[in-house]
Write an enzyme that holds these catalytic residues in place. Structure first.
Site, PDB file in Angstrom:
ATOM      1  N   ASP A  10      41.533 -21.534   3.470  1.00  0.00           N
ATOM      2  CA  ASP A  10      42.799 -21.862   2.819  1.00  0.00           C
ATOM      3  C   ASP A  10      42.697 -21.559   1.331  1.00  0.00           C
ATOM      4  O   ASP A  10      41.972 -22.233   0.596  1.00  0.00           O
ATOM      5  CB  ASP A  10      43.098 -23.342   3.057  1.00  0.00           C
ATOM      6  CG  ASP A  10      44.394 -23.805   2.432  1.00  0.00           C
ATOM      7  OD1 ASP A  10      45.107 -23.000   1.792  1.00  0.00           O
ATOM      8  OD2 ASP A  10      44.706 -25.002   2.587  1.00  0.00           O
ATOM      9  N   ASN A  24      57.052 -12.516  -2.635  1.00  0.00           N
ATOM     10  CA  ASN A  24      58.166 -11.597  -2.433  1.00  0.00           C
ATOM     11  C   ASN A  24      58.792 -11.338  -3.806  1.00  0.00           C
ATOM     12  O   ASN A  24      58.400 -11.949  -4.802  1.00  0.00           O
ATOM     13  CB  ASN A  24      59.173 -12.145  -1.416  1.00  0.00           C
ATOM     14  CG  ASN A  24      59.712 -13.500  -1.814  1.00  0.00           C
ATOM     15  OD1 ASN A  24      60.090 -13.722  -2.963  1.00  0.00           O
ATOM     16  ND2 ASN A  24      59.742 -14.434  -0.869  1.00  0.00           N
ATOM     17  N   GLY A  32      54.086 -17.548   5.216  1.00  0.00           N
ATOM     18  CA  GLY A  32      52.686 -17.171   5.089  1.00  0.00           C
ATOM     19  C   GLY A  32      52.005 -17.792   3.895  1.00  0.00           C
ATOM     20  O   GLY A  32      52.225 -18.950   3.545  1.00  0.00           O
ATOM     21  N   VAL A  33      51.151 -16.997   3.234  1.00  0.00           N
ATOM     22  CA  VAL A  33      50.377 -17.499   2.101  1.00  0.00           C
ATOM     23  C   VAL A  33      51.290 -17.899   0.948  1.00  0.00           C
ATOM     24  O   VAL A  33      51.027 -18.872   0.243  1.00  0.00           O
ATOM     25  CB  VAL A  33      49.300 -16.470   1.662  1.00  0.00           C
ATOM     26  CG1 VAL A  33      49.912 -15.245   1.014  1.00  0.00           C
ATOM     27  CG2 VAL A  33      48.279 -17.104   0.757  1.00  0.00           C
ATOM     28  N   ASP A  34      52.392 -17.196   0.772  1.00  0.00           N
ATOM     29  CA  ASP A  34      53.343 -17.519  -0.293  1.00  0.00           C
ATOM     30  C   ASP A  34      53.890 -18.934  -0.118  1.00  0.00           C
ATOM     31  O   ASP A  34      53.889 -19.735  -1.054  1.00  0.00           O
ATOM     32  CB  ASP A  34      54.473 -16.483  -0.286  1.00  0.00           C
ATOM     33  CG  ASP A  34      55.428 -16.599  -1.459  1.00  0.00           C
ATOM     34  OD1 ASP A  34      55.051 -17.170  -2.504  1.00  0.00           O
ATOM     35  OD2 ASP A  34      56.556 -16.100  -1.334  1.00  0.00           O
ATOM     36  N   SER A 121      49.929  -8.019   2.015  1.00  0.00           N
ATOM     37  CA  SER A 121      50.746  -7.182   2.909  1.00  0.00           C
ATOM     38  C   SER A 121      50.284  -7.155   4.368  1.00  0.00           C
ATOM     39  O   SER A 121      50.862  -6.436   5.178  1.00  0.00           O
ATOM     40  CB  SER A 121      50.868  -5.736   2.397  1.00  0.00           C
ATOM     41  OG  SER A 121      51.733  -5.673   1.285  1.00  0.00           O
ATOM     42  N   VAL A 124      53.413 -10.524   7.606  1.00  0.00           N
ATOM     43  CA  VAL A 124      54.707 -10.028   8.072  1.00  0.00           C
ATOM     44  C   VAL A 124      55.060  -8.648   7.501  1.00  0.00           C
ATOM     45  O   VAL A 124      55.914  -7.966   8.055  1.00  0.00           O
ATOM     46  CB  VAL A 124      55.855 -11.025   7.777  1.00  0.00           C
ATOM     47  CG1 VAL A 124      55.649 -12.317   8.532  1.00  0.00           C
ATOM     48  CG2 VAL A 124      56.016 -11.272   6.296  1.00  0.00           C
ATOM     49  N   TYR A 125      54.388  -8.214   6.432  1.00  0.00           N
ATOM     50  CA  TYR A 125      54.675  -6.890   5.877  1.00  0.00           C
ATOM     51  C   TYR A 125      53.998  -5.777   6.674  1.00  0.00           C
ATOM     52  O   TYR A 125      54.215  -4.601   6.424  1.00  0.00           O
ATOM     53  CB  TYR A 125      54.276  -6.811   4.406  1.00  0.00           C
ATOM     54  CG  TYR A 125      55.253  -7.508   3.463  1.00  0.00           C
ATOM     55  CD1 TYR A 125      56.243  -8.383   3.927  1.00  0.00           C
ATOM     56  CD2 TYR A 125      55.192  -7.307   2.106  1.00  0.00           C
ATOM     57  CE1 TYR A 125      57.126  -9.018   3.063  1.00  0.00           C
ATOM     58  CE2 TYR A 125      56.066  -7.929   1.227  1.00  0.00           C
ATOM     59  CZ  TYR A 125      57.025  -8.788   1.715  1.00  0.00           C
ATOM     60  OH  TYR A 125      57.895  -9.402   0.846  1.00  0.00           O
TER      61      TYR A 125
END
Length: 171
Positions: A10, A24, A32-34, A121, A124-125
């Site tokens: 983490d 983003n 996610g991590v964001d 990335s 989901v990217y």
């Protein structure tokens, strides 16, 4: 030479000077991590992100980086970078390299020596893990970053195994 470590873990608990956030373009949190970084950092991070000037609704264009205080995280700073959407952006390899390069340069400009980074990335990217790992390795091991202690916090064992095979850090 840059010191690089890979861990499954983490990133929000990383005891470092700066945490790189796979953000983003609006920098107001996400998945996610964001999302994890924003939740752990608390409302102070969101307020700091809102203070970053927007240009056409964008606070951080793809491949660039912005720095804010880290809120409630153990780090001093969060460096927000936007990686490319693999199947949508033109020249994703150069954009991903720029995201890492600009993040590490920003860390150096703010006196940071220890940095935690995610696999930008690769969620989901949709960036392929092995290709992303090669770009991260080649970019982050450049001579200009030799004074940095960089730890990649990878979100699961599959990502770790792929990156470990590319980085070949074991003696």
């Amino acid at each position: 030479m840059t010191t690089i470590r890979l861990v499954v873990g983490d990133i929000t608990g990383a005891p470092v000077d700066a945490i790189i956030n796979a953000a983003n373009e609006v920098m107001l949190g996400g998945g996610g991590v964001d999302g994890a970084i924003h939740r752990a950092a608390g409302p102070e991070l969101l307020a700091a992100c809102r203070s970053v000037p927007e240009v056409g609704g964008v606070r951080c264009p793809t491949g660039e980086a912005r720095i804010t205080p880290a809120g409630r995280l153990p780090a001093r700073y969060v460096i927000h970078t936007v990686g490319p959407r693999y199947r949508q952006d033109t020249a994703p390899a150069s954009l991903l390299a720029a995201a890492y390069r600009n993040s590490l340069r920003l860390a150096q400009q703010h006196g940071c020596h220890s940095v935690a980074a995610p696999a930008v990335s690769c969620g989901v990217y949709g960036y392929p893990l092995d290709e992303a790992a090669r770009i991260a390795r080649d970019t982050c091991m450049a001579a200009e970053f030799e004074d940095l202690d960089l730890t990649f916090y990878l979100f699961d064992q599959q990502v770790f195994d792929t990156w470990d095979a590319v980085f070949q850090l074991r003696a």
